[in-house]
Design a protein around this motif. Structure first.
Motif, mmCIF file in Angstrom:
data_model
loop_
_atom_site.group_PDB
_atom_site.id
_atom_site.type_symbol
_atom_site.label_atom_id
_atom_site.label_comp_id
_atom_site.label_asym_id
_atom_site.label_seq_id
_atom_site.Cartn_x
_atom_site.Cartn_y
_atom_site.Cartn_z
ATOM 1 N N ALA A 1 -5.442 12.124 11.611
ATOM 2 C CA ALA A 1 -5.356 11.458 10.308
ATOM 3 C C ALA A 1 -4.427 12.250 9.404
ATOM 4 O O ALA A 1 -3.816 13.232 9.828
ATOM 5 C CB ALA A 1 -6.746 11.341 9.681
ATOM 6 N N ARG B 1 4.150 8.812 -6.995
ATOM 7 C CA ARG B 1 3.745 8.837 -5.588
ATOM 8 C C ARG B 1 4.533 9.856 -4.768
ATOM 9 O O ARG B 1 4.443 9.882 -3.544
ATOM 10 C CB ARG B 1 3.903 7.444 -4.979
ATOM 11 N N GLY C 1 -0.409 4.472 -0.791
ATOM 12 C CA GLY C 1 -1.343 5.594 -0.967
ATOM 13 C C GLY C 1 -0.992 6.719 -0.019
ATOM 14 O O GLY C 1 0.179 7.003 0.239
ATOM 15 N N VAL C 2 -2.025 7.349 0.550
ATOM 16 C CA VAL C 2 -1.828 8.507 1.432
ATOM 17 C C VAL C 2 -0.852 8.157 2.552
ATOM 18 O O VAL C 2 0.123 8.860 2.797
ATOM 19 C CB VAL C 2 -3.195 8.947 2.040
ATOM 20 N N PRO D 1 0.764 -8.142 -3.283
ATOM 21 C CA PRO D 1 1.270 -7.852 -1.932
ATOM 22 C C PRO D 1 1.529 -9.114 -1.105
ATOM 23 O O PRO D 1 2.394 -9.121 -0.232
ATOM 24 C CB PRO D 1 0.170 -6.991 -1.303
ATOM 25 N N GLY E 1 0.850 -1.192 0.000
ATOM 26 C CA GLY E 1 0.000 0.000 0.000
ATOM 27 C C GLY E 1 0.880 1.234 0.000
ATOM 28 O O GLY E 1 1.658 1.444 0.933
HETATM 29 N N1 LIG Z 1 -5.509 8.265 5.283
HETATM 30 C C1 LIG Z 1 -5.427 8.447 6.593
HETATM 31 O O1 LIG Z 1 -5.367 9.578 7.087
HETATM 32 C C2 LIG Z 1 -5.379 7.261 7.511
HETATM 33 C C3 LIG Z 1 -5.222 7.470 8.901
HETATM 34 C C4 LIG Z 1 -5.139 6.371 9.755
HETATM 35 C C5 LIG Z 1 -5.239 5.095 9.238
HETATM 36 N N2 LIG Z 1 -5.423 4.931 7.881
HETATM 37 C C6 LIG Z 1 -5.512 3.562 7.391
HETATM 38 O O2 LIG Z 1 -4.373 3.308 6.574
HETATM 39 C C7 LIG Z 1 -4.709 2.380 5.558
HETATM 40 C C8 LIG Z 1 -4.355 2.975 4.191
HETATM 41 O O3 LIG Z 1 -5.104 4.160 4.024
HETATM 42 P P1 LIG Z 1 -4.761 5.220 2.872
HETATM 43 O O4 LIG Z 1 -5.539 6.443 3.195
HETATM 44 O O5 LIG Z 1 -3.302 5.328 2.663
HETATM 45 O O6 LIG Z 1 -5.422 4.491 1.610
HETATM 46 P P2 LIG Z 1 -5.185 4.791 0.073
HETATM 47 O O7 LIG Z 1 -4.623 6.140 -0.123
HETATM 48 O O8 LIG Z 1 -6.436 4.426 -0.625
HETATM 49 O O9 LIG Z 1 -4.027 3.743 -0.314
HETATM 50 C C9 LIG Z 1 -4.278 2.386 -0.442
HETATM 51 C C10 LIG Z 1 -3.085 1.742 -1.114
HETATM 52 O O10 LIG Z 1 -3.337 0.348 -1.188
HETATM 53 C C11 LIG Z 1 -3.069 -0.087 -2.524
HETATM 54 N N3 LIG Z 1 -3.935 -1.215 -2.845
HETATM 55 C C12 LIG Z 1 -5.274 -1.253 -2.839
HETATM 56 N N4 LIG Z 1 -5.708 -2.469 -3.190
HETATM 57 C C13 LIG Z 1 -4.603 -3.202 -3.455
HETATM 58 C C14 LIG Z 1 -4.388 -4.511 -3.894
HETATM 59 N N5 LIG Z 1 -5.397 -5.351 -4.147
HETATM 60 N N6 LIG Z 1 -3.100 -4.915 -4.052
HETATM 61 C C15 LIG Z 1 -2.066 -4.095 -3.804
HETATM 62 N N7 LIG Z 1 -2.225 -2.835 -3.382
HETATM 63 C C16 LIG Z 1 -3.469 -2.398 -3.220
HETATM 64 C C17 LIG Z 1 -3.325 1.095 -3.408
HETATM 65 O O11 LIG Z 1 -2.608 0.947 -4.619
HETATM 66 P P3 LIG Z 1 -2.634 2.064 -5.774
HETATM 67 O O12 LIG Z 1 -2.035 3.303 -5.164
HETATM 68 O O13 LIG Z 1 -1.757 1.505 -6.847
HETATM 69 O O14 LIG Z 1 -4.062 2.219 -6.165
HETATM 70 C C18 LIG Z 1 -2.837 2.243 -2.532
HETATM 71 O O15 LIG Z 1 -1.469 2.453 -2.735
HETATM 72 C C19 LIG Z 1 -6.190 2.057 5.758
HETATM 73 O O16 LIG Z 1 -6.325 0.916 6.543
HETATM 74 C C20 LIG Z 1 -6.706 3.270 6.517
HETATM 75 O O17 LIG Z 1 -7.846 2.986 7.298
HETATM 76 C C21 LIG Z 1 -5.492 5.966 7.026
#
Ligand SMILES: NC(=O)c1ccc[n+]([C@@H]2O[C@H](COP(=O)([O-])OP(=O)(O)OC[C@H]3O[C@@H](n4cnc5c(N)ncnc54)[C@H](OP(=O)(O)O)[C@@H]3O)[C@@H](O)[C@H]2O)c1
Length: 431
Positions: free
Chosen positions: A303, A52, A13-14, A65, A11
């Motif tokens: 967050a 990214r 992403g953000v 993954p 992962g």
């Molecule tokens: N955002 C926040 O502020 C925050 C705060 C606390 C906790 N969290 C937690 O952190 C986790 C990630 O959140 P996020 O905001 O970073 O999510 P996000 O931006 O949507 O990133 C998700 C990542 O997972 C990858 N992904 C999705 N499906 C996949 C698959 N089948 N195989 C391989 N990679 C896959 C995506 O790939 P691509 O980039 O290639 O699409 C992306 O890089 C979650 O559990 C969330 O609840 C987030």
């Protein structure tokens, strides 16, 4: 120094991209804290070519993954994909089964499967750390798992969702719900689909984990009563302000005399003087009430990529320092089934909003109904007429009573001809 610990990150992403950046920029400082270097060896996401904002060229790339769990050169798997099932769950299970340490930010996964995953981690003798899953940069998991491990907590209240708190803070300043939600989206504090946030479920995921850490009951979403913030109006905030309160979405867990744990997420009125009432915007806070330590309150950025990355990095340093700990502080064999405590058993004060016909005698009829049900009114406020159809909103607060009585009274009052819409109930919390 011992050999470096090698990390695979799933992962990007953000949170994932920020974690990579944080580890690149802070490698020396982190190594100094643990006397062991942490090195990323492999990464995985869906789109390999995506830009990214971080240099990934030094790391192996895995399209799948799950391959990270099988790599011999990988000691720790960091799961930052998200989702309560699917690939995130498969990856965490596979990594633990392969004897790898796991760090995750995934509250949805742990709220559903935390008990089983903790058991697996303990069987395998590895850590499963999740500081980033609750409260972003605010170290509330560590507070409950380590800092207050010998504590005698009897209550926990927390602001756990930055999106909702941002919206509530905007409504406090005079915006209606839809305007406040739109503003939160424009400013990047709300996703296009914010149903989990405003509906209270994101808070419920986090409360499930905090309750396990605090009271030793297995994570269980079904035992949490969940209400969101969608029904609030700016008039509620104006009336609350006149009465000396602010409105916050709280996760609440209380240890009852019979050792069961009451759990709920709901918007409520909090006295303005309360620490939790002074949490604004996207901030989060956790308040622990303890027999001996009294009140402990921590606040932080809840967050966002950078804030959350610091929590992931802290977990990695903890692993590098060595030692294995039960993921929830208490060995999973000692975690109890979550208790079911009906919302109706809550005892406290209430704020009620009615829409009634604007006719002489309506107020007397309404207060008469309260008296019939043994409810003691502490204040009544009538605001301006909202529509041209002779309806007015009435705001009533009532003294401490049990929720079953209030609900029964409301269901009876709703049948009266002067009542033109379903009444709304908010709990009033104490300081
Ligand atoms: N955002 C926040 O502020 C925050 C705060 C606390 C906790 N969290 C937690 O952190 C986790 C990630 O959140 P996020 O905001 O970073 O999510 P996000 O931006 O949507 O990133 C998700 C990542 O997972 C990858 N992904 C999705 N499906 C996949 C698959 N089948 N195989 C391989 N990679 C896959 C995506 O790939 P691509 O980039 O290639 O699409 C992306 O890089 C979650 O559990 C969330 O609840 C987030």
């Amino acid at each position: 120094m011992t050999a470096p610990l090698r990390i695979g990150i799933a992962g990007l992403g953000v949170v994932g991209a920020s974690v990579v950046k944080f580890l690149q920029e802070n490698a020396d400082a982190m190594a100094a804290r643990s006397e062991r270097r942490l090195e990323i060896v492999a990464v995985s996401a869906r789109k390999r070519e995506a830009e990214r904002g971080v240099d990934l060229s030094a790391y192996a790339w895995e399209d799948n993954p799950l391959a990270l769990a099988q790599r011999d050169d990988c000691d720790i798997v960091v799961e930052l994909i998200g989702g309560e099932d699917g690939v995130a769950k498969d990856l965490v299970e596979a990594a633990l089964q392969s004897g790898k340490q796991v760090v995750t930010a995934n509250k949805a996964l742990l709220a559903r499967h935390g008990g089983a995953l903790a058991r697996l981690a303990e069987q395998q003798g590895v850590n499963l750390f999740f500081e980033a899953a609750v409260g972003g940069a605010m170290p509330c998991v560590e507070l409950l798992r380590d800092g207050m491990i010998a504590g005698r907590a009897h209550g926990l209240r927390a602001v756990l969702n930055g999106t909702s708190n941002h919206i509530l803070t905007s409504m406090e300043r005079g915006l209606e719900y839809d305007q406040a939600l739109a503003q939160a989206r424009t400013e990047g504090y709300a996703e296009a689909d914010s149903a989990l946030d405003v509906g209270g479920w994101d808070s419920a995921h986090k409360l499930a984990l905090l309750t396990t850490l605090c009271f030793g009951e297995l994570p269980d979403l079904s035992s949490i009563h969940v209400e969101g913030i969608e029904e609030l109006t700016r008039e509620d905030f104006a009336v609350a302000d006149e009465l000396g309160y602010r409105i916050r979405l709280l996760g609440v867990a209380t240890l009852l005399q019979d050792r069961r744990v009451f759990r709920a997420v709901y918007p409520c009125l909090l006295p303005r003087s309360t620490g939790l009432a002074r949490i604004y915007g996207a901030r989060n806070a956790v308040e622990v009430l303890d027999d001996w330590a009294e009140k402990v309150l921590i606040e932080g950025t809840g967050a966002g990529g950078q804030a959350t990355a610091t929590a992931v990095a802290s977990d990695l340093v903890q692993i590098a320092r060595g030692g294995v700990h039960a993921p929830f502080g208490i060995p999973s064999r000692l975690l109890r089934q979550a208790s079911a405590v009906a919302m109706e058993s809550r005892y406290g004060a209430y704020y009620l909003r009615f829409r009634v016909t604007d006719k002489p005698g309506t107020l007397a009829a309404l207060t008469g109904k309260f008296a019939e049900h043994g409810l003691s009114v502490s204040s009544v406020r009538q605001r301006r007429r909202e529509r041209e159809n002779d309806e007015v909103p009435l705001y009533v607060t009532i003294h401490d009573t049990d929720e079953a009585t209030v609900r029964h009274a409301l269901s009876e009052i709703q049948k009266e001809s002067f009542c033109t819409a379903a009444p709304m109930l908010l709990r009033i919390e104490t300081d």
